[in-house]
Each structure stands twice: as structure tokens, then as C-alpha cells.
Design a protein around this motif. Structure first.
Motif, PDB file in Angstrom:
ATOM      1  N   VAL A 276       0.762  -1.041  -0.131  1.00  0.00           N
ATOM      2  CA  VAL A 276       0.104  -0.107   0.004  1.00  0.00           C
ATOM      3  C   VAL A 276       0.812   1.241  -0.078  1.00  0.00           C
ATOM      4  CG1 VAL A 276      -1.842   1.336   1.034  1.00  0.00           C
ATOM      5  CG2 VAL A 276      -1.790  -1.290   1.298  1.00  0.00           C
ATOM      6  N   GLY A 277       1.919   1.276   0.722  1.00  0.00           N
ATOM      7  CA  GLY A 277       2.709   2.595   0.942  1.00  0.00           C
ATOM      8  C   GLY A 277       3.742   2.464  -0.455  1.00  0.00           C
ATOM      9  N   GLY A 278       3.672   1.651  -1.147  1.00  0.00           N
ATOM     10  CA  GLY A 278       4.681   1.588  -2.301  1.00  0.00           C
ATOM     11  C   GLY A 278       6.016   1.137  -2.124  1.00  0.00           C
ATOM     12  N   GLN A 279       6.403   0.751  -0.879  1.00  0.00           N
ATOM     13  CA  GLN A 279       7.808   0.315  -0.706  1.00  0.00           C
ATOM     14  C   GLN A 279       7.899  -1.144  -1.443  1.00  0.00           C
ATOM     15  OE1 GLN A 279       6.162   1.712   1.807  1.00  0.00           O
ATOM     16  NE2 GLN A 279       7.331   3.518   1.924  1.00  0.00           N
ATOM     17  N   LEU A 280       6.877  -1.922  -1.523  1.00  0.00           N
ATOM     18  CA  LEU A 280       7.023  -3.141  -2.388  1.00  0.00           C
ATOM     19  C   LEU A 280       5.888  -3.035  -3.580  1.00  0.00           C
ATOM     20  CD1 LEU A 280       6.854  -6.139   0.263  1.00  0.00           C
ATOM     21  CD2 LEU A 280       9.008  -5.473  -1.250  1.00  0.00           C
ATOM     22  N   LYS A 281       6.341  -3.720  -4.772  1.00  0.00           N
ATOM     23  CA  LYS A 281       5.579  -3.546  -5.857  1.00  0.00           C
ATOM     24  C   LYS A 281       4.685  -4.940  -5.703  1.00  0.00           C
ATOM     25  CE  LYS A 281       5.400  -2.538 -10.622  1.00  0.00           C
ATOM     26  NZ  LYS A 281       4.433  -3.684 -11.117  1.00  0.00           N
TER      27      LYS A 281
ATOM     28  N   ILE B 266      -4.898  -1.734  -5.927  1.00  0.00           N
ATOM     29  CA  ILE B 266      -5.007  -1.035  -4.642  1.00  0.00           C
ATOM     30  C   ILE B 266      -5.443   0.249  -5.214  1.00  0.00           C
ATOM     31  CG2 ILE B 266      -3.949  -0.147  -2.320  1.00  0.00           C
ATOM     32  CD1 ILE B 266      -1.669  -2.014  -3.098  1.00  0.00           C
ATOM     33  N   GLN B 267      -6.730   0.838  -4.672  1.00  0.00           N
ATOM     34  CA  GLN B 267      -7.302   2.263  -5.175  1.00  0.00           C
ATOM     35  C   GLN B 267      -7.613   2.994  -4.222  1.00  0.00           C
ATOM     36  OE1 GLN B 267     -10.250   1.549  -8.007  1.00  0.00           O
ATOM     37  NE2 GLN B 267      -8.620   1.105  -9.744  1.00  0.00           N
TER      38      GLN B 267
ATOM     39  N   LEU C 224      -2.782   2.725  -6.870  1.00  0.00           N
ATOM     40  CA  LEU C 224      -1.504   3.040  -6.079  1.00  0.00           C
ATOM     41  C   LEU C 224      -0.418   1.799  -6.741  1.00  0.00           C
ATOM     42  CD1 LEU C 224      -2.475   3.427  -2.727  1.00  0.00           C
ATOM     43  CD2 LEU C 224      -2.313   5.268  -4.329  1.00  0.00           C
ATOM     44  N   VAL C 225      -0.789   0.719  -7.208  1.00  0.00           N
ATOM     45  CA  VAL C 225       0.002  -0.304  -7.448  1.00  0.00           C
ATOM     46  C   VAL C 225       0.782   0.385  -8.467  1.00  0.00           C
ATOM     47  CG1 VAL C 225       0.323  -2.666  -8.540  1.00  0.00           C
ATOM     48  CG2 VAL C 225      -1.336  -2.270  -6.883  1.00  0.00           C
ATOM     49  N   GLY C 226       2.256   0.221  -8.676  1.00  0.00           N
ATOM     50  CA  GLY C 226       3.228   0.740  -9.603  1.00  0.00           C
ATOM     51  C   GLY C 226       3.689   2.051  -9.298  1.00  0.00           C
ATOM     52  N   ARG C 227       3.279   2.631  -8.102  1.00  0.00           N
ATOM     53  CA  ARG C 227       3.494   3.863  -8.055  1.00  0.00           C
ATOM     54  C   ARG C 227       4.688   3.887  -6.924  1.00  0.00           C
ATOM     55  NH1 ARG C 227      -0.310   8.248  -9.622  1.00  0.00           N
ATOM     56  NH2 ARG C 227      -2.070   7.194 -10.107  1.00  0.00           N
ATOM     57  N   ARG C 228       5.662   4.764  -7.064  1.00  0.00           N
ATOM     58  CA  ARG C 228       6.797   4.776  -5.893  1.00  0.00           C
ATOM     59  C   ARG C 228       6.328   5.345  -4.712  1.00  0.00           C
ATOM     60  NH1 ARG C 228      10.507   7.495 -10.526  1.00  0.00           N
ATOM     61  NH2 ARG C 228       8.674   8.840 -10.421  1.00  0.00           N
ATOM     62  N   PRO C 229       6.964   5.116  -3.540  1.00  0.00           N
ATOM     63  CA  PRO C 229       6.488   5.820  -2.265  1.00  0.00           C
ATOM     64  C   PRO C 229       6.463   7.204  -2.455  1.00  0.00           C
ATOM     65  CG  PRO C 229       8.261   3.868  -1.990  1.00  0.00           C
ATOM     66  CD  PRO C 229       8.074   4.198  -3.337  1.00  0.00           C
TER      67      PRO C 229
END
Lengths: 256, 648, 260
Positions: C49-54, C60-61, C67-72
Motif C-alpha cells: 500500500v505504501g509503495g515500498q514493495l510492488k 489497490i485504489q 496505487l500499484v506501480g507507483r513509487r513511495p
């Protein structure tokens, strides 16, 4: 579990069997003093809880006992000998076993190899009787979970399994006294329960344990006596039963 | 090139790889357990070769063939013992010092060992005897191949296997592997780390010594072997992956083979363009490393590095200087401003000061990325050199007017930092350091070989400032530019960007989570540091009038590291103090004795042992203690009258 | 209103499914607890959810935006704040500077080169510190603070981007019972005041039962139960994999119920 607790009387030993005797221990983190004139003792066969809120100085006490703090002062007698000037490894070799709160499993090493790191030779009490000595095989029986994963790297174990492994690793040193830092911290309730059972089982085998704990209920399940720390000072000492009955102390220093 | 020639070169490469692997394996082991980047590892290799030479000369007279092999073994063991002594006497005292401080100590060792070898064996190259029984050669497809090389080819895998068994099958090995992760916990479990460290260091040194000793029949012992070997060993360890022994072997093989191929290919024509592959050997390993690190940031067989448990104390927050401090700086500035007026009495002072100022700027630019930026650069001389050569080329080759060349030259360095920095900030820790080293080696070898433009090893001469900027005026120009650069760097550190930079260093995870683009922050810092280093280079060349590739070689980068660490990395004034002390020391010692390296190394060792926080750090601690003491005295003084009142 | 919508989320590490197709919603003004044994995939879910892992798959909306694929740092810009299991602050900055840094970044001033940062967003930073009760410690280095205090600083930093969603990974780990209640009461208050939502993981059941509006339980990467305290406590599967017999915490629970 409560039933076990009530039938388990502390193994009676004479006052000469004082295992650990800490007098006027002071310790600092950098310039800040975190322990003040701490006195405490543990007898053979006892489980003693060091209680207090976060930051009260519980972990610091353990680190000072192990010699892992740069600045400390005061007397630590272990098995009748002064150990306060010794390096951590020398204290461990005298039979002081330390289980840190943050587990610190060697993640690239297998379970068996982790145990190997902790291995020390068998010990005997001054009276010649054999101390509680362990072999990997005995530990695998004592912790069946670990026995089922002897070749698994520490890094691939769950938090609860790692918790057990750190205890087992320390037991490999056949310690006269086990220092157990925050055994119930940061693990699932089901693991907390296992930890309590394990402590009681060790006690039944005659082990001596000093543990730090914030959870009064947990400490009440496993310990005979308690010291309550606040801001680096011992505010209360007494039997676990007395502490449970003493609402004033509980409110002031533990606040459940 | 025909097949037999190719085969012969490949076999040569295999033989070469073994020695490289032995050195790299030792380096990797030592780093894994003690976290020390042992600069003296090349010196152990060199010692192995020299000692083997002497012992074999001595023993072969009395024992014949057996003396040769015994001599090699004894040489390796002797170097192991020297390693043990070094660990016990020196390194053991500084394990708790800040990270990289040990690097400084091992670098000092390089200097001391080099002069010790010079004193005992002399400056002449020494070629050892042929191996008895293996002195001939074997015919392979019509080519003569030295039979000793087959011994070399075998020894690498054999040692790899033995060390691997040691690590996996013995209690010692288990402890060593545990120590690479958490040595404090090891102590708490009853393991005496001190002896574990000593044994690892001794084994590492012994492997390096063996690597040197087995080269006896192939390579003459010479004083330049230490730095050359350490450079190659670093590359191999990094390409293979820190801490991976099989990785080190694969990397040694890869690099030795590629080098052998380059030599074999010689000069050929590719797509109609003449290409000299043999010239590439100077730089090929660094090219390979750069490519590997960009594709696989942890080396071929390495793993992402877990943060070590034994970190140095956290840096204190930056505070603006006190009033006293500002007055002191003002006075110093004034003194520097009037220095040229005193030239009658102190003729040499302003020349030396000008050098010191340039060096200070170089060190400050390095400290900017190393300290607040947390990126350890082992190749900062590249940007100094780009500034200097940039100026020289713009001025001489492109015949730009001097002021214009002067203004553009730092931008050349900045451009270099822009390109190299983009790659470097993608890595961290030792890998980043090694990539900076690789880029600086590449720049160096381009300068060294591009004779038409850079003059090759002769360099470029006759680069002087315009007449209106000559002499004392140039001194003032230097003073003004250096002082304003220092002021600017300080300003940047106290600006939001400086916060971002330190934030990115302290916790990249947190920085990212609050929206900081960590890589871009570090990239910009890299460019800024490159610009200022370039300015230092530009100032340097117009004051000296000439430049050669030496001015930007690895040695210069190491000098910068020494200055920053000597001064204290956690202190803004550190690089200023470090660079000043360094330049003055070097200047005075070099003029006083032939064995200046040993003396200089000795002084560094002494400083490391006495001031483990760096010189400036030490004085900062003193100042804090003083403030503490005064505060307590003030409390007492305030308490006193009240008690008196009570009594009254 | 649905703030966060997680659908069929999964993550594999080298063939091992750490998170295996989980679904859940999070509504505005809600405190949702993510519980489960160590290694169940809680932190992995969090870090996705936080973007630390893809994420390996799924979606995840946040208010309809993927949000998936975005950087932290991009997720941060979408007003998601977070704290870490082991508190992450900038050790060499003071408490105040830590929060100032978060604000500077939020306002896009992180690359400003020459202006002194000392006075920038100072008042806002102090106000945030006051909210978490840390204004007295503003000038102290973060490295000197007690652990519970570091967590408060982290919370203040997480609030700097005026989050709609706050992720808290074991917010009360390493704290005493009193500190726990203080911090969670504060969080609850902030949720109401700021109309945000909180997703948190926690091992302390007293905290979870006292403060979470709803809880979801993970075991071996799968979601095994979802509901309120009453439902979760009596869920047989949850009891089996997570609570055990409940003897070690029923005492605390009894106390909590008196307080709440």
C-alpha cells in the motif's frame, strides 16, 4: 497453565546459592544516566521478573549485566565472583546466558548452525552436581518446532520460531542463569502463550531465569518474584503475589 | 588471431586468475567479518612476493627443489603472521571508531610497508627463480606454454575448495559467517571476537601472501605492486559480490580472461576503425566493473548488504557556529589576506597557502558528498582532473581566452559528475565507492592514452593566467574563490537541500515515504561536489602552469579521503582542518626525508590512534566538555549566593 | 465513503506467496486493524500500500486512483502518510528539523539550495509536534529520544502531508500499556478531527480491541476473517492460529472493557 504454576514451588536453596548479586549498578547511554544505584539478586532455581514501563531501564539493566554498555559502574557478583570488569564473552563463558529482545537470529545460518554458535562445554555447579546442560538433540525435543526444521536458514522462519531459536541458542551455552529480555514483546498472542509454557517448563527443569516484562499478567504466570523499575530506579521488590495485590504500586509504576 | 594463440591466451588468463582470486578472497573474507576495507591487502601480496624471493634464495642453496616449495609456503605463513600482528597491535584498537576510519589506518600501513620494503630489499626489481621441475614448457598445438602455469591454474580452485570447506564444515567457519552478520551478539554468546578477528585477518593476509609468493617465477618483485594489486583485488571483489568467494573466483576468471583476450587481439580494425585492444588493458577491468555494477548492483553473486550492527555513533545535528567561532574565522581570513604583504619575511608562505587553499576546496567538495551525503567516493580526483584538464584543453587546444577557459573548466567537471553521478547514486556503500573508483580510472586512462589532446603521460604545460591575474593577484583570486565556495557549501548544507541530503543519508526509507526523491537529491549533490572539485582543479592548474595524469590518479583520490577522515567526517570544519594538516605535513616531511611515506604513514597511524573522531571532531569534543564544565560551574555559582542568604 | 479499495492483492517472493489474493475496503473516519501471526503477510501488505514493495498482482485504489506501480514518494504526494515497524526518523536532525523536513518536502521545497531552512515551516512543524505532544523536545536530536517518543515524531512526520490515509505498522510496539493507550487515543482523535482513515497492524490485543473499528485477520498470506471485535474474538479459526487459548491476554481484555 495456572494449575502448573500453583503446584510449582520455587526450588529451595540456601542463601549461599545466590546466583546473581547486583549492587549499586549505574549505567549511561552517552551522557544520559539511565540506571541509578540498582540492587537486585537472583537465587538458584528462581524466576525473577524485572518489570517497568518502556524506557524504565529494563533492557539497559540486561545490557549492563552482559557488559554491552560502554559506560557503567557498580558491582555484579555472579556465582560468588565479581564479573563487572569482564568482557561480554567472558561473562557468557561464566554461564550468564542472554536472550536479546530483538531476537538477532543469524539469518544466513541454519537452525543447527545457529545452535552451534551458542555452544559451550558442559557445566557443573560448585558442589559438583551437573548443571542444566543441553545437546542439540535435547533442544529439538524441547522445541519440537525447531526439530522439524533443523536445516532451515534463520531468515526463513516465522517470528515465533525465531523467538524459540534465540532461546535455544542461548541454552546451548548451558547457562547457570538465563537473562530473558521481553519474551512477550512483539509476537502474536499464541506465541506469547508458548513462551510462557516454555519458561514454566524450564523452571521445572531447575533453570534460573531473570526476565524483563511489561505485561503483569504474563509475569504473574511465570515468575516467583518481581522488581519494579521506574526511570532507572528500583521502586518496589517483592513476591509476585504481593505485587499482584499491591494496587498502589501497580498504578504508580506499571499502570495496567 | 588463430585458435592456438587464442587458447594460449586463455590459459594465460586462467593462470593469472588464480593469484588475483587468492588476493581477492582474503580481502573479501576480511571485509565480511571485520567490515574493514583493507587497503593494505595489496601490500600483503607484495610482501608475499618479496619474502618468497628471499626465503627461496636462501633455502634452495641448502635444500634444492624442496626449498622452493617450502619457501612459498613459509612466505605465505610469514605474511599471515604479519597480518596477525597488524590486527592485534593496530586494528583491534580502532574497531569502534567511525566507519572508514580503519580504511585510513590500512592506507597508512600501505605507506609504511612500502618504505619498509624499500629499506630492506632496495628499489631494484627482483626476479625469482624458476620452479624446479616446472621450469620447462609444454607444447600445445604448436605453442610453448610454461608448465608452471598449470600449477597456477590448479591452485585457485584448490584454495577455493579448501576455504569453502573451512567455512561450511568447521565451527570456526560457522562463527565467521555469524560474525559477518552480528558480531556483538556473537560476543554475548561467549565467543571471543578478538581472536576470531585476528584469525580471519591472518588467514586473509596469508592468502594474499600466497597469491604473491606463487608469482615468484613469473613476475619480478617491485615496489609498485601494492597499489596495482589492491586496485585489481577491489575490482574483483566488487564484481563477484562482496563476501562471495565463488563470486570472487568467477570475477577473477572473467577479468583475467578478458584482459588476456585484449592482449591477444592487439591492434586490429573493427568496422574500418583501428582499435588498439592492448591499450584497453589499462582500463578494461574498470569497464567490466562499471557494466556489472550498473546491471547487478551487488555484483555477480553478491547479496544486498544488510546494514551492519556495528555502526558509528550518530552525527550530532548541525548548529551554526558560535560568535567566538565566527570571530576566529574572521581573524584567520584577515591573516590570509595580509599574508602576501609579508613576503619579505615569509617568502614561501603564500605559495604554500595557495596550495593549501586549493587542497581545502578539493577536500570540502569530497566531504560534501561523503559526510552529509553519506556517499563514499574513492574516485574524487576524476573531477579535480576534469577541471584541470578541462582548463588546459580549453586554453591550449581550443585557444580560449584564459578567463573564459577558467570559467568553463569547472563546468566540464560538473558535466562529468552529471554523467557518472547518475550511475553512482543507484548504488550504495562499498559498491558506490568502487564505481566512483572505476569511473575515475576510466577518466585517468583516457587522459593517459589520448596523447594528441592530453599529451599522454607528459601532460600539458604552459598554462598560465593572463598577465593581469598573475602572482599576488592570483593568490587573492584563489583566496576569494575558495572562501566563497566554502561559504556557499555551508549555505547549501543549512538550506532545505542540505536537510534533504542528510535526511536521505539517515534513512532513505523515511525520506522516500515523505516524498523526497532520494536519487535525485544525491545526484544533485554529486554534481555540486563535482563542480567544486573542478574549480579546485582549475585553480590548481593555473597556479602550477602544467598538469600530468598523476594529478588525477588514484593516489590523489586517496589523499582526499585521508584529508576528510583525518579532519573528522562528522564535522563541517573537518575537511578544512584535515586538508591543511595534510598539505603542511606532506610538504614538510617530503622535503625532510627519503622515507617520507613511512614517516607520513606513521603520523597518520598516530593520529588515528589518538584522535579516533578526527582532529576537528576531537576539538569539538573538547569544546563540548568545556561548555559542560562551565555550565555546571555556573549552576554552582548561582547556587552559592542563595545558600549564603539562607545562612544570613 | 470508501477511501481505500484492495482487490485480489498478491505478492510472491521467489515462488512463495507471501500475500495471496486479499480483498478489503477502508472507509473514511475508520480505524482498521490488520492482525495475524508473525509472517502472515501484514508488513508485506503494508509495504504494498505504501509503495515500498510492488504488488505481484491485484489492485489497490485510493479514491479511485490506482496505487500499484507507483513509487513511495508519489504515493506520499497522494496524501498517504505512514510510520514504520521500526521507527524511521532522521537521526542526525533535531526533532523539529525532522518535521520541518517532512513539511519542506510536502511543499516541494526540498531542492531549495540557498535559503536557510531554519525558519521555514517552523510554526507548522511546532504545531504538528504539539499535536503529538512532543513540542517540549523540539530542539533535541532524534537519536537521543526514548523509543516511544521517536514513534510520536514519526507520527508527526506522517501527518505533515495532511494525509487522507495513515498507515501505521505496529505503532505501539515497544511501548508500555500507558504509552500505548496515549498514542492510540491520540490517533483516534486525529482520525476524527482530520477525517482521515487509519490502517494499522498490531500485536497488542488490548489496543486492537479498544481502538479498531474493524479488524481483518491474515494467516499465511490469506484473509481468514473480517469483522468487529466481538466477531473476531469468537472466530474459531482466528483463535486457533492467532489467539491460542487467550489466557495470556484475557486479563488485559477484562481491564480494557472496564475502561472503554
Amino acid at each position: 497453565m495456572n494449575a502448573v504454576h500453583s503446584t510449582q514451588q520455587p526450588v529451595a536453596h540456601a542463601a549461599s546459592e545466590l546466583l546473581l548479586e547486583v549492587s549499586a549498578l549505574n549505567a549511561w547511554y552517552g551522557a544520559a544516566q539511565v540506571l541509578y544505584e540498582l540492587n537486585l539478586n537472583v537465587r538458584r532455581g528462581e524466576v525473577v521478573a524485572l518489570m517497568g514501563r518502556n524506557g524504565a531501564g529494563k533492557s539497559t539493566t540486561f545490557k549492563a549485566l552482559m557488559g554491552m554498555l560502554a559506560r557503567r559502574q557498580g558491582g555484579i557478583r555472579f556465582m560468588g565472583q565479581e564479573i563487572s570488569t569482564l568482557a561480554p564473552f567472558e561473562r557468557a563463558r561464566r554461564g550468564l546466558g542472554f536472550v536479546p529482545e530483538d531476537r538477532r537470529v543469524f539469518t544466513h545460518l541454519t537452525v543447527t548452525e545457529n545452535l552451534e554458535v551458542g555452544r559451550q562445554s558442559d557445566r557443573h555447579w560448585p558442589d559438583g552436581s551437573e548443571a542444566l546442560n543441553w545437546t542439540p538433540q535435547q533442544l529439538f525435543e524441547f522445541f519440537p518446532n525447531l526439530g522439524a526444521m533443523q536445516d532451515r536458514p534463520g531468515g526463513q522462519m516465522s517470528g515465533g520460531e525465531q523467538q524459540m531459536l534465540t532461546v535455544a541458542r542461548t541454552l546451548m551455552g548451558n547457562p547457570f542463569l538465563i537473562l530473558l529480555d521481553e519474551p512477550s514483546e512483539g509476537v502474536a498472542p499464541v506465541i506469547v502463550e508458548q513462551m510462557a509454557q516454555m519458561i514454566l517448563a524450564l523452571k521445572a527443569k531447575g533453570a534460573s531465569i531473570l526476565l524483563s516484562e511489561q505485561n503483569l499478567h504474563f509475569a504473574g504466570l511465570v515468575s516467583d518474584r518481581a522488581y519494579v523499575l521506574e526511570k532507572g530506579l528500583v521502586r518496589y521488590e517483592g513476591s509476585m503475589a504481593e505485587l499482584a495485590a499491591n494496587e498502589a504500586v501497580r498504578k504508580a509504576y506499571l499502570t495496567m | 588471431m588463430d585458435f592456438s594463440a587464442l587458447l594460449s591466451q586463455l590459459l594465460n588468463g586462467l593462470a593469472e586468475a588464480s593469484s588475483l582470486f587468492l588476493v581477492a578472497a582474503g580481502l573479501s573474507l576480511i571485509f565480511g567479518v571485520t567490515r574493514i576495507v583493507n587497503f593494505a591487502h595489496g601490500s600483503f601480496y607484495m610482501l608475499g612476493l618479496y619474502i618468497a624471493y628471499s626465503i627461496v634464495e636462501h633455502l634452495m642453496g641448502s635444500m634444492g627443489a624442496a626449498g622452493f616449495w617450502l619457501g612459498l609456503a613459509l612466505a605465505a605463513i610469514s605474511v599471515g603472521l604479519i597480518g596477525a600482528v597488524v590486527e592485534i597491535v593496530l586494528l583491534r584498537r580502532i574497531y569502534k571508531a567511525p566507519e572508514l576510519f580503519q580504511l585510513l589506518a590500512t592506507f597508512a600501513l600501505v605507506l609504511v610497508i612500502n618504505d619498509a620494503v624499500l629499506g630492506y630489499w632496495g628499489a631494484e626489481e627482483l626476479l625469482g627463480r624458476r620452479a624446479p621441475g616446472l621450469s620447462g614448457s609444454i607444447d600445445i598445438l604448436g605453442r610453448q606454454f610454461p608448465s608452471y602455469n598449470f600449477f597456477l591454474i590448479a591452485i585457485g580452485p584448490v584454495i577455493l575448495g579448501l576455504v569453502w570447506l573451512l567455512l561450511v564444515r568447521t565451527r570456526w567457519g560457522v562463527l565467521v559467517r555469524a560474525a559477518t552478520q552480528d558480531r556483538e551478539m556473537l560476543g554475548a554468546l561467549g565467543v571471543n571476537q578478538a581472536w576470531l578477528f585476528t584469525s580471519v585477518f591472518a588467514l586473509g593476509a596469508m592468502l594474499a601472501g600466497l597469491g604473491g609468493a606463487v608469482q615468484l617465477p613469473r613476475e619480478p618483485a617491485s615496489l609498485s605492486l601494492d597499489l596495482r594489486t589492491i586496485g585489481e583485488a577491489f575490482v574483483i571483489v566488487v564484481v563477484g559480490g562482496m563476501g562471495s568467494l565463488p563470486g570472487a573466483y568467477v570475477a577473477a576468471l572473467l577479468i583475467a580472461e578478458i584482459k588476456a583476450l585484449c592482449i591477444g587481439l592487439g591492434s586490429t580494425t573493427l568496422f574500418g576503425i583501428p582499435v588498439s585492444f592492448s591499450k584497453l588493458t589499462l582500463v578494461i577491468e574498470f569497464l567490466v566493473m562499471a557494466v556489472v555494477l550498473v546491471l547487478r548492483p551487488w555484483g555477480l553473486m553478491g547479496k544486498p548488504q544488510a546494514t551492519s550492527r556495528n555502526s558509528a555513533p550518530v552525527e550530532a545535528p548541525l548548529r551554526p557556529g558560535s560568535t567566538h567561532f565566527k570571530w576566529l574565522m574572521g581573524a584567520l581570513l584577515l591573516a590570509l589576506a595580509v599574508l602576501p604583504l609579508l613576503s619579505t619575511w615569509l617568502p614561501y608562505a603564500s605559495v604554500l597557502t595557495q596550495d593549501v587553499l586549493v587542497t581545502v576546496l578539493f577536500a570540502v567538495s569530497l566531504h560534501f558528498i561523503m559526510g552529509p551525503g553519506g556517499m563514499h567516493s574513492f574516485g574524487h580526483a576524476a573531477y579535480f582532473g576534469l577541471g584541470a584538464y578541462g582548463a588546459a584543453i580549453l586554453f591550449k587546444v581550443l585557444t580560449m581566452p584564459m578567463p573564459l577557459a577558467f570559467a568553463f573548466a569547472p563546468l566540464v567537471a560538473g558535466l562529468g559528475a552529471l554523467v557518472f553521478g547518475w550511475f553512482c547514486v543507484r548504488l550504495s556503500g562499498v559498491y558506490l565507492a568502487m564505481l566512483t573508483l572505476a569511473f575515475s580510472q576510466i577518466v585517468w586512462s583516457v587522459v593517459f592514452q589520448w596523447e594528441d589532446v592530453t599529451g599522454g603521460s607528459n601532460g600539458i604545460t604552459g598554462i598560465w593566467p593572463s598577465a593581469w591575474l598573475d602572482g599576488t593577484r592570483y593568490y587573492y583570486l584563489t583566496l576569494v574563490l575558495v572562501v566563497s565556495s566554502l561559504f556557499l557549501v555551508r549555505r547549501i548544507l543549512f538550506a532545505p537541500f542540505g536537510y534533504s541530503l542528510r535526511a536521505a543519508r539517515d534513512s532513505a526509507l523515511r525520506a522516500d515515504a515523505i516524498g523526497i526523491d532520494v536519487k535525485r537529491v544525491q545526484w544533485l549533490a554529486f554534481i555540486i561536489a563535482g563542480l567544486f572539485a573542478g574549480l579546485a582543479g582549475t585553480l590548481y592548474i593555473f597556479s602550477k602552469g602544467s598538469i600530468s595524469p598523476d594529478a588525477m590518479a588514484v593516489g590523489k583520490s586517496v589523499d582526499g579521503l585521508v584529508m576528510v577522515l583525518l579532519g573528522g567526517i562528522q564535522n563541517l570544519l573537518g575537511p578544512v582542518v584535515g586538508a591543511s594538516v595534510f598539505s603542511v605535513l606532506q610538504d614538510s616531511i617530503m622535503r625532510a626525508t627519503d622515507y617520507w611515506r613511512a614517516v607520513f604513514g606513521g603520523v597518520i597511524l598516530l593520529l588515528v590512534l589518538v584522535f579516533p573522531q578526527g582532529i576537528a571532531g576531537f576539538f569539538q569534543q573538547l569544546a563540548e566538555a568545556w561548555r559542560h564544565w562551565r555550565a555546571r560551574a555556573a549552576v554552582k555559582a548561582a547556587a552559592l549566593p542563595r545558600t549564603l542568604e539562607k545562612q544570613a | 465513503m470508501t477511501l481505500l479499495q484492495v482487490r485480489d492483492l498478491n505478492k510472491s517472493f521467489g515462488g512463495v506467496r507471501a500475500v495471496d489474493g486479499i480483498n478489503f475496503d477502508l472507509h473514511e473516519g475508520e480505524l482498521l486493524a490488520l492482525i495475524g501471526p508473525n509472517g502472515a503477510g501484514k508488513s508485506t501488505t503494508f509495504n504494498m500500500v505504501g509503495g515500498q514493495l510492488k504488488a505481484s498482482g491485484g489492485s489497490i485504489q485510493l479514491l479511485g486512483q490506482e496505487l500499484v506501480g507507483r513509487r513511495p514518494r508519489d504515493i506520499c504526494r497522494m496524501q498517504v502518510g505512514r510510520t514504520f515497524q521500526i521507527a524511521e526518523t532522521f537521526a542526525s536532525l533535531t526533532v523539529l528539523e525532522n518535521v520541518q523536513m517532512a513539511l519542506l518536502s510536502h511543499h516541494g521545497k526540498g531542492f531549495s539550495l540557498f535559503r536557510s531552512a531554519r525558519k521555514m515551516y517552523r510554526d507548522e512543524a511546532l504545531a504538528l509536534l504539539a499535536q503529538v505532544g512532543m513540542e517540549r523536545h523540539a530542539e533535541r536530536p532524534c537519536s537521543e529520544l526514548a523509543y516511544g517518543d521517536v514513534k510520536r515524531v514519526e507520527l508527526a512526520m506522517g501527518l505533515a502531508n495532511d494525509p487522507k490515509l495513515l498507515l501505521m505498522d505496529e505503532p505501539t510496539a515497544g511501548m508500555g500499556p500507558e504509552e500505548r493507550n496515549d498514542l492510540m487515543a491520540l490517533t483516534k482523535r486525529l482520525v476524527v478531527e482530520r477525517k482521515m482513515a487509519v490502517l494499522f497492524t498490531e500485536h497488542s490485543m488490548d489496543v486492537v480491541f479498544a481502538y479498531a473499528d474493524r479488524m481483518i485477520v491474515l494467516a499465511r498470506g490469506r484473509l481468514i476473517a473480517e469483522g468487529d471485535a466481538q466477531y473476531i474474538r469468537n472466530h474459531p479459526k482466528v483463535q486457533q492460529v492467532y489467539f491460542g487459548t487467550g489466557k495470556t491476554f484475557e486479563h488485559e481484555m477484562a481491564q480494557q472493557q472496564v475502561q472503554v
